[in-house]
Structures are given as structure tokens and as C-alpha cells.
Scaffold this active site. Structure first.
Site, PDB file in Angstrom:
ATOM      1  N   LYS A 188      25.449  22.569  47.781  1.00  0.00           N
ATOM      2  CA  LYS A 188      24.605  23.493  48.522  1.00  0.00           C
ATOM      3  C   LYS A 188      23.676  24.278  47.600  1.00  0.00           C
ATOM      4  CE  LYS A 188      26.225  22.733  52.697  1.00  0.00           C
ATOM      5  NZ  LYS A 188      26.854  21.442  52.434  1.00  0.00           N
ATOM      6  N   ASP A 189      22.587  24.782  48.188  1.00  0.00           N
ATOM      7  CA  ASP A 189      21.615  25.572  47.448  1.00  0.00           C
ATOM      8  C   ASP A 189      22.262  26.804  46.825  1.00  0.00           C
ATOM      9  OD1 ASP A 189      20.283  24.050  49.600  1.00  0.00           O
ATOM     10  OD2 ASP A 189      18.456  24.924  48.786  1.00  0.00           O
ATOM     11  N   ARG A 190      21.769  27.167  45.658  1.00  0.00           N
ATOM     12  CA  ARG A 190      22.215  28.417  45.043  1.00  0.00           C
ATOM     13  C   ARG A 190      21.563  29.615  45.736  1.00  0.00           C
ATOM     14  NH1 ARG A 190      22.054  30.232  38.619  1.00  0.00           N
ATOM     15  NH2 ARG A 190      22.936  32.308  38.981  1.00  0.00           N
TER      16      ARG A 190
END
Length: 347
Positions: A87-89
């Protein structure tokens, strides 16, 4: 193999828009909480087994880095921690991790501390969570500083009907760097890091797919079938080439019993036929080196739907320039493919 490096090529990410390039500008991901994603597994956890599964909320944290922190806390090797999705940071994410802890008492994860991280649930399971074992993801996204509410309002109604099922530009790197790296790898550059090899292969394959979609939009063929188009059953994902363009065939497409697809390139013959096969080959005639490289790496011909329809799509204006949109996407589909049809985020 030759160590000669090919001249660097730039792979433009100028894929066509289905509803025209957005005239409304806006801000995306100004805060982590502006991009909320919650993943959903495609199976139920058993409640017992050698793997400890953690349901975690994280804000502004890297998935892989958190996996290493969890391994250290549990006293196990980093290789024994896995997750279902990367997942995106720059986001608020809700996701599953699994830790291989056989024959031991489950650690007290209530004492685990890391900024922006909360462990919400702990449950045992009999198998390791592997990347991609998701049914899909729910998104709640805030768009800010929208310049043209009236125009965006119209596009919202269109987007609810579907968007091009593009792989997100983040997959390709700046100026398509990852695609170029794949081509260099095909021409002899040695890449020992398996993770990087996977990124480069995925980028090259995805780029060809996006190019076919982009051309079909230019030719008004995103939802208009060609003879021999390979269609996929929406219910079970099996596919077959269209033998005709009869009224019955068009009706099956209209009610989405089946959907049009484009190739994910690999070894072997295209599964499309007739006009569609010739069209796809023509679309990708400039990328023969990439086609040959993907086939040589052992990837097989697969298919992916052309159109992405956001499920459970809804939106709410918070004020005249701020909008929240919510939707669900199947695994492997990109929220950025929805956003790019709505607003121009380049400013």
C-alpha cells in the site's frame, strides 16, 4: 548474452482519456488521511494455525518497513512476515500482515509501538498471506482546491459508468524508467535483485496493455467490439474470442455478462483472433523487443478487462472546492485510474 546497453528510450505516459483531458484542476493526497484504502481478503481467516494475522491501520508508513518492525518485535526473521497488498505510504491504510510463528505463544501485540501504526485485530490462520490474495479494496479519497465544480459534477456521473482500466503511472517510474530498465534487462543487463526484476517485468507488460487501451480510446473502440475480440466472463474470468458480432453477442456485452479485454503479453499466440488480433498486433508493432523479452522470461499470454467500473461509487461535496469520493475496486485495479479522469493534478 551481450552486455551492450541499448540507447535509452523514453516511454511517454500520455495515455488517452476516455472523457477528454480534465479541465478542472485539483489537489490529490495533500494529507495522508485524504487517501484512505481498506483491503478485503478473498477468504475467511481460520482462527487457528501457524500464522498470526494482524489487521493494521497505518498512516504515513511504508508497508515493507513496517513488516521489518513487526518481525523484530516478534523475534522472527523478516522473511517470515508477509502482507496481502503493498500500500501507499502517503495514505491511511487498513491492511493485513501475517507472521509465521509456529509452536509459540502469540506475542502481546498490544505493546507494539510505532508512530502512525495501530494493531486493530490479531487472529491465527493456517496459511501464509501472499501478495495478491485480495478480493479488492475500498477507497475514500478527498480532492481539494477544485477549480471547476460544475464541470467536475458532469464528469462524476460519467466516471460512475466506467473508466479505462489503466495500470497506474506509478508502476512505470519517471518517464517510463522501469520500462526502459526492462528493455535493458532483455538486452543483457544483469539484475540480481528478484524484486527489481519483478517490477521491471510488470512495468513492461503493463505498458503494452495501457498502449492498447489508449489506442482503442483514440479509435472509439473501448466499448465497441471487433470481430475476434477476446472477452472475459465477468462472473468467473474465463475468456474466449468473439466468433461473431451478432445482436446476441452485443447484448451480452451490454449487460456485462462478458467484457472486452486487452493482452497482458507473454509467450505464445494471442488469444484474440481475426480483426481484433490484427488490431492488437498493429497497436504494439513498435514494441517487438519488449514482446520478445517478456515471452523469453516465461510469462504467458493473459488478458485484462479494458473497462473498470467503480463499484459502490458515491461522492459528497464538503464545500465548493472540496470533494470526497468513495468506491470499491477489484484487486489489481488502480484508484489513480479513476482520479485521472476527474481532475488534472499536475499543477
Amino acid at each position: 548474452m551481450s552486455d551492450t546497453q541499448p540507447e535509452k528510450m523514453v516511454y511517454p505516459l500520455d495515455f488517452n482519456y476516455l472523457y477528454g483531458k480534465p479541465s478542472s484542476t485539483g489537489r490529490f493526497k495533500q494529507h495522508c488521511e485524504d487517501f484512505r484504502v481498506e483491503e478485503h481478503l478473498d477468504f475467511d481467516l481460520t482462527g487457528e494455525g501457524e500464522h498470526v494475522c494482524l489487521w493494521i491501520k497505518k498512516v504515513g508508513e511504508n508497508t515493507d518497513y513496517l513488516a521489518k518492525q513487526l518481525a523484530k518485535f516478534a523475534g522472527i526473521a523478516a522473511k517470515n512476515v508477509s502482507y496481502a497488498g503493498l500500500k501507499d505510504r502517503q495514505a491511511e491504510t487498513y491492511q493485513w500482515f501475517s507472521l509465521y510463528i509456529p509452536g509459540k505463544v502469540t506475542p502481546d501485540f498490544s505493546t507494539f509501538e510505532s508512530p502512525g501504526v495501530s494493531i486493530l485485530k490479531v487472529i491465527r490462520h493456517n496459511k501464509k498471506l501472499r501478495t495478491g490474495c485480495l478480493a479488492g479494496n475500498h477507497f475514500a479519497i478527498v480532492l481539494r482546491e477544485i477549480s471547476d465544480k460544475e464541470r467536475l459534477q458532469k464528469v462524476l456521473e460519467q466516471v460512475a459508468q466506467g473508466v479505462p482500466n489503466y495500470f497506474g503511472n506509478q508502476r512505470f517510474g519517471f518517464d517510463g524508467h522501469n520500462v526502459n530498465a526492462a528493455l535493458q534487462m532483455f538486452n543483457g543487463r544483469k539484475i540480481k535483485d528478484r524484486f527489481k526484476r519483478g517490477i521491471y517485468l510488470s512495468a513492461a507488460r503493463s505498458y503494452l496493455f495501457n498502449r492498447v487501451i489508449s489506442q482503442r480510446i483514440a479509435d472509439n473502440l473501448l466499448v465497441q467490439p471487433l470481430l475476434g475480440d477476446c472477452v472475459q466472463f465477468v462472473a468467473n474470468r474465463s475468456f474466449f474470442p468473439l466468433p461473431d458480432l451478432s445482436e446476441q453477442t452485443l447484448q451480452r456485452l451490454a449487460i456485462r455478462e462478458v467484457c472486452l479485454t486487452a493482452p497482458l503479453w507473454g509467450a505464445g499466440e494471442l488469444t484474440s483472433s481475426d480483426d481484433a488480433k490484427q488490431y492488437e498486433l498493429a497497436c504494439l508493432s513498435s514494441f517487438e523487443d519488449i514482446q520478445k523479452g517478456l515471452a523469453k522470461e516465461g510469462l504467458k499470454q493473459e488478458r485484462r478487462p479494458l473497462l473498470l467500473i467503480p463499484e459502490q461509487f458515491s461522492y459528497q461535496w464538503l464545500d465548493e472546492t472540496t470533494l470526497t469520493i468513495k468506491f470499491y475496486l477489484p484487486a489489481g485495479c488502480y484508484a489513480t485510474s479513476v482520479i485521472r479522469e476527474l481532475i488534472d493534478t499536475s499543477l
